[in-house]
Design a protein around this motif. Structure first.
Motif, PDB file in Angstrom:
ATOM      1  N   VAL A 347       0.840  -1.205   0.000  1.00 40.08           N
ATOM      2  CA  VAL A 347       0.000   0.000   0.000  1.00 40.08           C
ATOM      3  C   VAL A 347       0.872   1.252   0.000  1.00 40.08           C
ATOM      4  CG1 VAL A 347      -1.621   1.370   1.394  1.00 40.08           C
ATOM      5  CG2 VAL A 347      -2.034  -1.078   1.040  1.00 40.08           C
ATOM      6  N   ALA A 348       1.865   1.285   0.879  1.00 41.22           N
ATOM      7  CA  ALA A 348       2.732   2.462   0.966  1.00 41.22           C
ATOM      8  C   ALA A 348       3.568   2.640  -0.300  1.00 41.22           C
ATOM      9  CB  ALA A 348       3.632   2.352   2.195  1.00 41.22           C
ATOM     10  N   ASP A 349       4.055   1.532  -0.865  1.00 41.61           N
ATOM     11  CA  ASP A 349       4.807   1.610  -2.118  1.00 41.61           C
ATOM     12  C   ASP A 349       3.930   2.125  -3.252  1.00 41.61           C
ATOM     13  OD1 ASP A 349       7.156   0.741  -0.987  1.00 41.61           O
ATOM     14  OD2 ASP A 349       7.037  -1.307  -1.772  1.00 41.61           O
ATOM     15  N   THR A 350       2.666   1.678  -3.287  1.00 42.98           N
ATOM     16  CA  THR A 350       1.731   2.142  -4.311  1.00 42.98           C
ATOM     17  C   THR A 350       1.532   3.648  -4.210  1.00 42.98           C
ATOM     18  OG1 THR A 350       0.583   0.001  -4.313  1.00 42.98           O
ATOM     19  CG2 THR A 350      -0.609   1.873  -5.226  1.00 42.98           C
ATOM     20  N   ILE A 351       1.348   4.127  -2.996  1.00 43.18           N
ATOM     21  CA  ILE A 351       1.179   5.573  -2.765  1.00 43.18           C
ATOM     22  C   ILE A 351       2.455   6.336  -3.132  1.00 43.18           C
ATOM     23  CG2 ILE A 351       0.912   7.306  -0.927  1.00 43.18           C
ATOM     24  CD1 ILE A 351      -1.099   5.255   0.352  1.00 43.18           C
ATOM     25  N   ASP A 352       3.608   5.723  -2.870  1.00 41.43           N
ATOM     26  CA  ASP A 352       4.888   6.373  -3.161  1.00 41.43           C
ATOM     27  C   ASP A 352       5.334   6.203  -4.614  1.00 41.43           C
ATOM     28  OD1 ASP A 352       5.043   7.216  -0.553  1.00 41.43           O
ATOM     29  OD2 ASP A 352       6.404   5.624   0.101  1.00 41.43           O
ATOM     30  N   GLY A 353       4.545   5.441  -5.403  1.00 44.55           N
ATOM     31  CA  GLY A 353       4.897   5.240  -6.804  1.00 44.55           C
ATOM     32  C   GLY A 353       6.032   4.264  -7.023  1.00 44.55           C
ATOM     33  N   LYS A 354       6.228   3.336  -6.076  1.00 41.99           N
ATOM     34  CA  LYS A 354       7.296   2.348  -6.193  1.00 41.99           C
ATOM     35  C   LYS A 354       6.752   1.020  -6.693  1.00 41.99           C
ATOM     36  CE  LYS A 354      10.033   4.175  -2.309  1.00 41.99           C
ATOM     37  NZ  LYS A 354      10.590   3.857  -0.964  1.00 41.99           N
ATOM     38  N   GLU A 355       7.602   0.278  -7.383  1.00 46.73           N
ATOM     39  CA  GLU A 355       7.236  -1.064  -7.834  1.00 46.73           C
ATOM     40  C   GLU A 355       7.252  -2.021  -6.647  1.00 46.73           C
ATOM     41  OE1 GLU A 355       6.354  -2.493 -10.864  1.00 46.73           O
ATOM     42  OE2 GLU A 355       6.085  -0.407 -11.519  1.00 46.73           O
ATOM     43  N   ALA A 356       6.284  -2.918  -6.619  1.00 47.94           N
ATOM     44  CA  ALA A 356       6.239  -3.916  -5.547  1.00 47.94           C
ATOM     45  C   ALA A 356       7.360  -4.932  -5.713  1.00 47.94           C
ATOM     46  CB  ALA A 356       4.893  -4.624  -5.555  1.00 47.94           C
ATOM     47  N   GLU A 357       7.757  -5.532  -4.601  1.00 50.54           N
ATOM     48  CA  GLU A 357       8.834  -6.518  -4.618  1.00 50.54           C
ATOM     49  C   GLU A 357       8.396  -7.843  -5.249  1.00 50.54           C
ATOM     50  OE1 GLU A 357      12.001  -6.337  -3.515  1.00 50.54           O
ATOM     51  OE2 GLU A 357      11.887  -4.239  -2.878  1.00 50.54           O
ATOM     52  N   ILE A 358       7.092  -8.101  -5.278  1.00 51.19           N
ATOM     53  CA  ILE A 358       6.583  -9.355  -5.827  1.00 51.19           C
ATOM     54  C   ILE A 358       5.474  -9.054  -6.824  1.00 51.19           C
ATOM     55  CG2 ILE A 358       7.150 -10.803  -3.830  1.00 51.19           C
ATOM     56  CD1 ILE A 358       4.324 -10.389  -2.851  1.00 51.19           C
ATOM     57  N   PRO A 359       5.181  -9.975  -7.757  1.00 48.07           N
ATOM     58  CA  PRO A 359       4.097  -9.750  -8.723  1.00 48.07           C
ATOM     59  C   PRO A 359       2.755  -9.641  -8.015  1.00 48.07           C
ATOM     60  CG  PRO A 359       5.512 -11.571  -9.414  1.00 48.07           C
ATOM     61  CD  PRO A 359       5.896 -11.242  -8.009  1.00 48.07           C
ATOM     62  N   LEU A 360       1.910  -8.708  -8.487  1.00 48.04           N
ATOM     63  CA  LEU A 360       0.626  -8.447  -7.822  1.00 48.04           C
ATOM     64  C   LEU A 360      -0.575  -8.792  -8.688  1.00 48.04           C
ATOM     65  CD1 LEU A 360       1.403  -5.009  -6.111  1.00 48.04           C
ATOM     66  CD2 LEU A 360       1.545  -7.303  -5.124  1.00 48.04           C
ATOM     67  N   HIS A 361      -0.343  -9.345  -9.880  1.00 49.64           N
ATOM     68  CA  HIS A 361      -1.459  -9.599 -10.799  1.00 49.64           C
ATOM     69  C   HIS A 361      -2.546 -10.453 -10.147  1.00 49.64           C
ATOM     70  CE1 HIS A 361      -3.601 -10.263 -14.560  1.00 49.64           C
ATOM     71  NE2 HIS A 361      -3.600 -11.558 -14.291  1.00 49.64           N
ATOM     72  N   LEU A 362      -2.143 -11.443  -9.385  1.00 49.40           N
ATOM     73  CA  LEU A 362      -3.084 -12.361  -8.750  1.00 49.40           C
ATOM     74  C   LEU A 362      -4.032 -11.648  -7.790  1.00 49.40           C
ATOM     75  CD1 LEU A 362      -3.362 -15.509  -8.925  1.00 49.40           C
ATOM     76  CD2 LEU A 362      -2.054 -15.633  -6.803  1.00 49.40           C
ATOM     77  N   PHE A 363      -3.619 -10.482  -7.279  1.00 51.19           N
ATOM     78  CA  PHE A 363      -4.374  -9.771  -6.252  1.00 51.19           C
ATOM     79  C   PHE A 363      -5.074  -8.513  -6.781  1.00 51.19           C
ATOM     80  CE2 PHE A 363      -0.231 -11.391  -4.641  1.00 51.19           C
ATOM     81  CZ  PHE A 363      -0.714 -12.609  -4.186  1.00 51.19           C
ATOM     82  N   ASP A 364      -5.048  -8.331  -8.106  1.00 49.64           N
ATOM     83  CA  ASP A 364      -5.635  -7.159  -8.742  1.00 49.64           C
ATOM     84  C   ASP A 364      -7.099  -6.998  -8.328  1.00 49.64           C
ATOM     85  OD1 ASP A 364      -6.578  -5.156 -10.363  1.00 49.64           O
ATOM     86  OD2 ASP A 364      -5.881  -6.044 -12.248  1.00 49.64           O
ATOM     87  N   PRO A 365      -7.473  -5.887  -7.683  1.00 49.90           N
ATOM     88  CA  PRO A 365      -8.860  -5.717  -7.238  1.00 49.90           C
ATOM     89  C   PRO A 365      -9.852  -5.594  -8.388  1.00 49.90           C
ATOM     90  CG  PRO A 365      -7.598  -3.725  -6.846  1.00 49.90           C
ATOM     91  CD  PRO A 365      -6.609  -4.771  -7.275  1.00 49.90           C
ATOM     92  N   ASN A 366      -9.372  -5.394  -9.598  1.00 51.69           N
ATOM     93  CA  ASN A 366     -10.253  -5.270 -10.770  1.00 51.69           C
ATOM     94  C   ASN A 366     -10.500  -6.604 -11.478  1.00 51.69           C
ATOM     95  OD1 ASN A 366     -10.095  -2.171 -10.771  1.00 51.69           O
ATOM     96  ND2 ASN A 366      -7.949  -2.746 -10.930  1.00 51.69           N
ATOM     97  N   ARG A 367      -9.962  -7.713 -10.945  1.00 49.86           N
ATOM     98  CA  ARG A 367      -9.975  -8.981 -11.669  1.00 49.86           C
ATOM     99  C   ARG A 367     -11.350  -9.597 -11.797  1.00 49.86           C
ATOM    100  NH1 ARG A 367      -7.812 -10.014  -6.610  1.00 49.86           N
ATOM    101  NH2 ARG A 367      -8.609 -11.825  -5.444  1.00 49.86           N
ATOM    102  N   PHE A 368     -12.296  -9.154 -11.007  1.00 49.51           N
ATOM    103  CA  PHE A 368     -13.627  -9.754 -11.049  1.00 49.51           C
ATOM    104  C   PHE A 368     -14.581  -9.013 -11.993  1.00 49.51           C
ATOM    105  CE2 PHE A 368     -11.914 -10.743  -6.791  1.00 49.51           C
ATOM    106  CZ  PHE A 368     -11.866 -12.133  -6.905  1.00 49.51           C
TER     107      PHE A 368
END
Length: 368
Positions: A347-368
């Motif tokens: 969450v903090a990295d997203t707000i700071d504009g940083k890339e996450a350390e791990i892939p996040l595709h599986l957790f995409d809130p728009n996937r449904f």
């Protein structure tokens, strides 16, 4: 760049995100309808056990849990320091017990693929096993031992997170009863039942099983449902059980206050947190197969919490499509305690504009 952030939801995920965002220098306001940690978070057994929980594949959910576990030691130190409180964090290790020779194949398979991620795991049998846990049932033929797996005392951890947030300057507004999102497309504006309003640059949705209420607001599918988890506790002597013990039916976790937590019986009951005889009886029926000394022993306490489960079992972590200022961190099911440090980091990295350390595709809130 300094941002103003509203976090909607004061469970362990919301508090963790508030803590991390605030210590990165952002202005943070956390809004909670009841009391912080009053739902699933405070009722959890507090296990930090991704290797035992995730048996099948090394997917990105496993990577998420692995990263969070390895963040925990420093995270706990930081929470204790900033809260000026202490709470139980036990690096007890865990034993995943099996009763049949055929089950050894699955342990060996898991040991192989998890070893590729640097997971320390060993299959132990016979005298070595019973030296570690003398009171285990003699029907147990082997166990996978994970020395890294740990546990926290969940109520103490959640309370310390709240204190750490307050000490760092997070504005916490609880017992608001209702909070309505009035505006979100061009600006963030929320209103409490008492008429008080809150504005910010960013909005983080971390309202657990209640996140589904945001479907109409954001015009998106948020398939999160509450799963009631019922747990009971036994009084034991200190040291009588040393490890987190997993069995095919559930788990047992020893706490330093002399209790043995036994969980969890799950059912769908809406938002009802009533404890049922049927739910607790499910636990009582099998636990003696792990520790025979529990036969005939009555639990001294039982309780229930609501676990926010998504349709596919993976949490929602990330930005809403075409609305980068709306961030989701919800639907962690029974892994909220474990995943709190890594979710806060994302969450903090997203707000700071940083890339996450791990892939996040599986957790995409728009996937449904």
């Amino acid at each position: 760049m300094k941002e103003s952030i509203i976090i909607l939801g004061g469970g362990v995920i919301g508090l963790a995100a508030a803590f991390e965002c605030r210590r990165r220098g952002h202005d943070v306001t956390l809004l909670e309808k009841v009391s912080c940690g009053g739902q699933a978070s405070g009722a959890a057994a507090g296990m930090l056990a991704p290797f035992s929980e995730i048996e099948e594949d090394p997917d990105d959910f496993f990577r998420l849990g692995l990263r969070s576990l390895r963040l925990y030691s420093q995270w706990i130190e930081d929470v204790k320091k900033n809260s000026e409180t202490n709470f139980e964090f036990s690096n007890s290790g865990s034993l995943h017990v099996v009763y049949h020779e055929a089950d050894l194949l699955s342990l060996e398979s898991r040991q192989r693929w998890q070893g590729e991620f640097g997971v320390e795991a060993e299959i132990i049998k016979g005298r070595e096993l019973f030296d570690l846990e003398p009171k285990l049932s003699k029907d147990v033929i082997a166990a996978m031992r994970y020395p890294e797996e740990s546990h926290v005392y969940a109520p103490g951890y959640v309370k310390a997170l709240e204190e750490a947030c307050r000490n760092l300057g997070v504005t916490i507004k609880d017992h608001l009863e209702e909070v309505t999102v009035k505006e979100w497309e061009s600006a963030v504006l929320l209103q409490a039942k008492n008429g008080e309003t809150f504005t910010a640059d960013k909005l983080v949705i971390s309202s657990g099983a209640w996140a589904k209420e945001m479907e109409n607001v954001f015009q998106m599918n948020i398939p999160i449902v509450p799963i009631r988890g019922q747990i009971c506790a036994y009084e034991i002597n200190n040291g009588e059980v040393q490890h987190i013990v997993y069995s095919p039916q559930g788990y047992l976790v020893p706490k330093e206050n002399g209790s043995l937590i036994n969980g969890a019986s799950e059912d769908i009951a809406g938002f009802n947190t009533e404890v049922t005889k049927k739910g607790i009886d499910r636990l009582v029926k099998w636990n003696k197969n792990v520790f025979p000394f529990l036969e005939g022993k009555e639990p001294f306490h039982s309780w229930a919490g609501l676990r926010p489960a998504t349709q596919d079992g993976y949490p929602l972590i990330g930005k809403k499509k075409e609305a980068a200022h709306i961030i989701f961190a919800a639907g962690h099911y029974r892994n909220g305690i474990l995943l709190s440090p890594v979710t806060a980091e994302i969450v903090a990295d997203t707000i700071d504009g940083k890339e996450a350390e791990i892939p996040l595709h599986l957790f995409d809130p728009n996937r449904f």
